[in-house]
Write a protein that holds these residues in place. Structure first.
Motif, PDB file in Angstrom:
ATOM      1  N   THR A  50       0.918  -1.200   0.062  1.00  0.00           N
ATOM      2  CA  THR A  50      -0.027   0.014  -0.020  1.00  0.00           C
ATOM      3  C   THR A  50       0.928   1.376  -0.067  1.00  0.00           C
ATOM      4  N   GLY A  51       2.282   1.034   0.440  1.00  0.00           N
ATOM      5  CA  GLY A  51       2.933   2.391   0.232  1.00  0.00           C
ATOM      6  C   GLY A  51       4.419   2.153   0.833  1.00  0.00           C
ATOM      7  N   ALA A  52       5.063   3.223   0.842  1.00  0.00           N
ATOM      8  CA  ALA A  52       6.674   3.304   0.895  1.00  0.00           C
ATOM      9  C   ALA A  52       7.299   4.286   1.645  1.00  0.00           C
ATOM     10  N   ARG A  53       8.203   4.069   2.102  1.00  0.00           N
ATOM     11  CA  ARG A  53       9.096   5.102   2.825  1.00  0.00           C
ATOM     12  C   ARG A  53      10.503   5.342   2.078  1.00  0.00           C
ATOM     13  N   LEU A  54      10.690   6.709   1.539  1.00  0.00           N
ATOM     14  CA  LEU A  54      11.946   6.768   0.750  1.00  0.00           C
ATOM     15  C   LEU A  54      12.935   7.752   1.284  1.00  0.00           C
ATOM     16  N   ILE A  55      14.230   7.631   1.319  1.00  0.00           N
ATOM     17  CA  ILE A  55      15.116   8.456   1.819  1.00  0.00           C
ATOM     18  C   ILE A  55      15.494   9.504   0.628  1.00  0.00           C
ATOM     19  N   ASP A  56      15.322  10.839   0.720  1.00  0.00           N
ATOM     20  CA  ASP A  56      15.612  11.746  -0.077  1.00  0.00           C
ATOM     21  C   ASP A  56      16.066  12.994   0.448  1.00  0.00           C
ATOM     22  N   PRO A  57      17.141  13.492   0.135  1.00  0.00           N
ATOM     23  CA  PRO A  57      17.571  14.929   0.824  1.00  0.00           C
ATOM     24  C   PRO A  57      16.678  16.087   0.275  1.00  0.00           C
ATOM     25  N   ASP A  58      15.843  15.726  -0.793  1.00  0.00           N
ATOM     26  CA  ASP A  58      14.973  17.078  -1.148  1.00  0.00           C
ATOM     27  C   ASP A  58      13.764  16.432  -1.427  1.00  0.00           C
ATOM     28  N   PRO A  59      13.115  16.096  -0.318  1.00  0.00           N
ATOM     29  CA  PRO A  59      11.600  15.381  -0.368  1.00  0.00           C
ATOM     30  C   PRO A  59      10.619  16.498  -0.856  1.00  0.00           C
ATOM     31  N   PRO A  60       9.548  15.954  -1.780  1.00  0.00           N
ATOM     32  CA  PRO A  60       8.730  16.670  -2.276  1.00  0.00           C
ATOM     33  C   PRO A  60       7.581  17.102  -1.210  1.00  0.00           C
ATOM     34  N   ALA A  61       6.797  18.056  -1.541  1.00  0.00           N
ATOM     35  CA  ALA A  61       5.785  18.673  -0.518  1.00  0.00           C
ATOM     36  C   ALA A  61       4.578  17.515  -0.356  1.00  0.00           C
ATOM     37  N   PRO A  62       4.220  17.371   1.119  1.00  0.00           N
ATOM     38  CA  PRO A  62       3.040  16.329   1.209  1.00  0.00           C
ATOM     39  C   PRO A  62       1.970  16.684   0.332  1.00  0.00           C
ATOM     40  N   GLY A  63       1.070  15.889  -0.129  1.00  0.00           N
ATOM     41  CA  GLY A  63      -0.012  16.014  -1.013  1.00  0.00           C
ATOM     42  C   GLY A  63       0.372  16.073  -2.494  1.00  0.00           C
ATOM     43  N   SER A  64       1.604  16.242  -2.680  1.00  0.00           N
ATOM     44  CA  SER A  64       1.917  16.121  -4.293  1.00  0.00           C
ATOM     45  C   SER A  64       1.984  14.815  -4.796  1.00  0.00           C
ATOM     46  N   THR A  65       1.679  14.700  -5.851  1.00  0.00           N
ATOM     47  CA  THR A  65       1.807  13.341  -6.682  1.00  0.00           C
ATOM     48  C   THR A  65       3.201  13.124  -7.334  1.00  0.00           C
ATOM     49  N   ALA A  87       1.752   7.571  -6.872  1.00  0.00           N
ATOM     50  CA  ALA A  87       1.965   7.602  -5.456  1.00  0.00           C
ATOM     51  C   ALA A  87       1.724   9.277  -5.146  1.00  0.00           C
ATOM     52  N   ILE A  88       0.996   9.226  -3.885  1.00  0.00           N
ATOM     53  CA  ILE A  88       0.837  10.464  -3.201  1.00  0.00           C
ATOM     54  C   ILE A  88       1.531  10.561  -1.969  1.00  0.00           C
ATOM     55  N   VAL A  89       2.428  11.807  -1.970  1.00  0.00           N
ATOM     56  CA  VAL A  89       3.211  12.066  -0.608  1.00  0.00           C
ATOM     57  C   VAL A  89       2.502  12.224   0.598  1.00  0.00           C
ATOM     58  N   VAL A  90       2.434  11.464   1.463  1.00  0.00           N
ATOM     59  CA  VAL A  90       1.611  11.676   2.846  1.00  0.00           C
ATOM     60  C   VAL A  90       2.258  12.332   3.954  1.00  0.00           C
ATOM     61  N   ARG A  91       3.642  12.402   4.041  1.00  0.00           N
ATOM     62  CA  ARG A  91       4.332  13.087   5.023  1.00  0.00           C
ATOM     63  C   ARG A  91       5.870  12.970   4.943  1.00  0.00           C
ATOM     64  N   ARG A  92       6.373  14.149   5.513  1.00  0.00           N
ATOM     65  CA  ARG A  92       7.690  14.214   5.273  1.00  0.00           C
ATOM     66  C   ARG A  92       8.492  13.372   6.568  1.00  0.00           C
ATOM     67  N   THR A  93       9.426  12.937   6.543  1.00  0.00           N
ATOM     68  CA  THR A  93      10.337  12.073   7.679  1.00  0.00           C
ATOM     69  C   THR A  93      11.638  13.008   7.730  1.00  0.00           C
ATOM     70  N   ILE A  94      12.399  12.437   8.831  1.00  0.00           N
ATOM     71  CA  ILE A  94      13.595  13.140   9.105  1.00  0.00           C
ATOM     72  C   ILE A  94      14.813  13.063   7.972  1.00  0.00           C
ATOM     73  N   ASP A  95      14.730  12.013   7.188  1.00  0.00           N
ATOM     74  CA  ASP A  95      15.501  11.685   6.075  1.00  0.00           C
ATOM     75  C   ASP A  95      14.949  11.487   4.800  1.00  0.00           C
ATOM     76  N   GLY A  96      13.780  11.761   4.636  1.00  0.00           N
ATOM     77  CA  GLY A  96      13.087  11.557   3.343  1.00  0.00           C
ATOM     78  C   GLY A  96      11.343  11.899   3.530  1.00  0.00           C
ATOM     79  N   PHE A  97      10.608  10.939   2.864  1.00  0.00           N
ATOM     80  CA  PHE A  97       9.157  11.259   2.788  1.00  0.00           C
ATOM     81  C   PHE A  97       8.539   9.743   2.858  1.00  0.00           C
ATOM     82  N   ALA A  98       7.390   9.781   3.119  1.00  0.00           N
ATOM     83  CA  ALA A  98       6.577   8.462   2.742  1.00  0.00           C
ATOM     84  C   ALA A  98       5.466   8.646   1.799  1.00  0.00           C
ATOM     85  N   VAL A  99       5.100   7.758   1.026  1.00  0.00           N
ATOM     86  CA  VAL A  99       4.141   7.735   0.024  1.00  0.00           C
ATOM     87  C   VAL A  99       2.950   6.738   0.220  1.00  0.00           C
TER      88      VAL A  99
END
Length: 482
Positions: free
Chosen positions: A400-415, A427-439
Motif C-alpha cells: 500500500t505504500g513506501a518510505r523513501l530516503i531523499d535529501p530533497d523530499p517533495p511536499a506532502p499532498g503532491s503526486t 503515489a501520493i506523498v503523505v508526510r515528510r520524515t527526518i531523512d525523506g518522505f512517505a508515499v
C-alpha cells in the motif's frame, strides 16, 4: 457460493469438486489454497512435476507467513524469534516425510483429483480434514510427500485468541481421527504400522505434552503449600541429574532443529494454549462427533492495544499462586523438611514464575498500526515528478505504500511516479520524515493487483536460518522491563 455451510471447509471443497467434475474436461489435479494465501509463480511447476509418480496423491508445501504471529508481536521479538510454525514445517515435517508419514496440511497443497474421487472427496468426520485426507488416500495406496520449498505466502493468526482457536481446532481434529475408523488402534483401518505409530506420536504430543506443562505448574504448589512430595528429590539431585539433562536436551534440540528451537520459548507457546488444547483433548475423546469448524479469523482491525482478560486471569492467578507458595513455604512456615527438599521446589517455582510472567505479557495484545505488512529495503528507486526524474533510496515498502530516503523530499499532498515492482506506480506523498518522505500508492485495482503479484513473488519474507538465545533473551528483558 453454496446454499448452506455444512461440513465447513471440507464441505466447501467438496462443493467445488462437484463443479469441476461437471466440466467437459475434468482436471488431473486440484490445488488447495486458503483465502489468505498467495501462490508464487512457480507453485504449480514445482508441485505438478512430483505427480509424475502415480503413487503420489498429495504434494504438500510449507506455509510461510508475511506477518508475525501474536507471540512474536506481543513480545516485540519479531526480528529475533521465528513464527511457531517454522519448527514444524522446516524440521518436523521433512523428518516425517523421510519416514513416509508426511501429511496434508490443507493450504499450499496439490492433490490428485482421481484419488479424491476414489475416497469420495474430502472426508467430513474430522475438523482437520487435511490430515484425514492423507490417511484415506494412504489406505488406497496414494502417498503424501513433502516439498520443502517456499512456494506460497500467507497470513499467520494476527491475534492471540485466533492463535489459540487454531491450535485447539487442530487438536480436536486429531482426537476425532484417533477415535474414528482411521485411528491408530482401529481394526477397520488399512494403514501400515508406521502410519499408526505416527498417529500415536501426534496424539501424545497433544495430550501428554500439554498435560505435563500444567503438571509442571501444580507439582511445586503441592509441596510448598501442602508438603506433598510428588517428586522425591532435592536440590543437589536437580543440579546433578536434571540440569545436565536439561542442558543436553536444549543443545540437542538446537542442533536437530538447526537453531529453530529454544526450550523457554517452547514452554511459553505451549503453556499459552494449554487450557484450550486440554479442553479439546477431553472433548474430542469423549464426544468425537458433532463439532463445528471454528474459523481462524484474519484481517481485522488491530490498531489498538487490548488485553485478553480471560487468559490473563488464568495465568495471573497461576503466577500469584506460585509467588504466594514461595512466600508461604520459606517465609511464613519455615520447616526443616523445606530446607532439605524445598530447594528443588524453589528453583522450579522461580522458573515457572518467569515463564508465567512472559505468558502474561503475551496476553497483552500490542497494536498493529499498519494494515499491510511493511518490510525494510535498501535499493534505489527512480522518481518522476513534473517532468523531472531523480533517484531516491527505498527504506521500506508494503503493497500500500513506501518510505523513501531523499535529501530533497517533495511536499506532502503532491503526486509522483515511482518505478517500483518493475513498473511505474502513481503515489501520493503523505508526510515528510527526518531523512525523506512517505508515499501511499494509488488505490486503483490495476495497481493493487500488480503490486500484490509482484510483492508476494519477491523475497520479502525472510527465511530464518537459526535462533540465538542471547538476542531472544534481550528482547524478552526489553519487553518485560522496557
Amino acid at each position: 457460493t453454496r446454499p448452506d455451510n455444512q461440513h465447513a471447509k471440507a464441505g466447501n471443497i467438496n462443493h467445488a469438486l462437484r463443479h469441476v467434475g461437471a466440466l467437459p474436461e475434468r482436471p488431473q489435479f486440484v490445488a488447495i489454497l486458503d483465502a489468505d494465501f498467495v501462490p508464487r509463480p512457480d507453485f504449480l511447476a514445482r508441485t505438478v512435476s512430483l505427480m509424475d509418480d502415480a503413487s503420489v496423491g498429495v504434494v504438500q508445501t510449507p506455509q510461510h507467513f508475511i506477518n508475525p504471529d501474536p507471540i512474536q508481536t506481543n513480545l516485540a521479538a519479531t526480528d529475533v524469534w521465528p513464527d511457531e510454525q517454522r519448527f514444524f514445517f522446516d524440521i518436523l515435517l521433512p523428518a516425517k516425510d523421510a519416514w513416509g508419514v508426511a501429511f496434508c496440511c490443507g493450504t499450499s497443497s496439490l492433490i490428485r483429483y482421481s484419488g479424491l474421487m476414489r475416497i469420495g472427496g474430502f472426508p467430513t468426520d474430522s475438523v482437520t480434514e487435511d490430515y484425514l485426507v492423507t490417511l484415506r488416500l494412504k489406505e488406497r495406496g496414494l502417498n503424501t510427500i513433502y516439498l520443502n520449498e517456499r512456494l506460497t505466502i500467507g497470513l499467520a493468526p494476527e491475534g492471540l485468541k485466533e492463535y489459540i482457536t487454531q491450535r485447539a481446532r487442530w487438536c480436536l481434529g486429531l482426537m476425532q481421527i484417533v477415535r474414528g475408523r482411521s485411528g491408530p488402534l482401529s481394526r477397520d483401518s488399512k494403514l501400515p504400522f508406521i502410519d499408526r505409530l505416527s498417529l500415536a506420536d501426534a496424539f501424545m504430543s497433544w495430550s501428554a505434552v500439554y498435560t505435563s506443562k500444567v503438571a509442571g505448574l501444580v507439582v511445586p504448589w503441592l509441596f510448598l503449600l501442602f508438603g506433598i512430595q510428588a517428586v522425591r528429590a532435592d536440590l543437589s539431585e536437580l543440579l546433578r541429574v536434571f540440569l545436565p539433562f536439561y542442558v543436553w536436551n536444549g543443545l540437542s534440540m538446537a542442533w536437530l532443529s538447526r537453531g529453530r528451537s529454544l526450550a523457554m520459548m517452547t514452554d511459553v507457546s505451549q503453556l499459552i494454549a494449554a487450557p484450550a488444547v486440554l479442553k479439546a483433548v477431553a472433548t474430542g475423546l469423549l464426544k468425537p462427533k458433532g463439532h463445528k469448524f471454528k474459523v481462524t479469523a484474519k484481517g481485522g482491525d488491530r490498531d489498538r492495544r487490548f488485553v485478553e482478560w480471560p487468559l490473563l486471569r488464568i495465568y495471573g492467578c497461576a503466577l500469584f499462586i506460585t509467588l504466594a507458595s514461595i512466600a508461604y513455604a520459606f517465609i511464613l512456615q519455615q520447616r526443616g523438611e523445606n530446607i532439605a527438599y524445598g530447594g528443588l521446589a524453589l528453583a522450579w517455582s522461580f522458573y515457572n514464575a518467569f515463564i508465567l510472567t512472559v505468558v502474561c505479557f503475551v496476553c497483552i495484545e500490542q497494536p498493529r498500526k499498519r494494515k499491510a505488512e511493511r518490510f525494510n529495503r535498501n535499493e534505489p528507486v527512480l522518481l518522476r515528478q513534473d517532468g523531472r526524474s531523480h533517484l531516491a533510496r527505498l527504506a521500506d515498502i508494503s503493497i500500500t505504500g513506501a518510505r523513501l530516503i531523499d535529501p530533497d523530499p517533495p511536499a506532502p499532498g503532491s503526486t509522483l511516479e515511482c518505478q517500483i515492482y518493475g513498473r511505474s506506480i502513481a503515489a501520493i506523498v503523505v508526510r515528510r520524515t527526518i531523512d525523506g518522505f512517505a508515499v501511499r500508492f494509488a488505490e486503483g485495482m490495476d495497481t493493487r493487483v500488480h503490486a500484490i503479484r509482484a510483492f508476494y513473488a519477491g523475497e520479502y519474507v525472510r527465511a530464518y536460518r537459526g535462533v540465538r538465545a542471547l538476542p531472544v533473551g534481550k528482547a524478552l528483558l526489553m519487553r518485560l522491563f522496557g
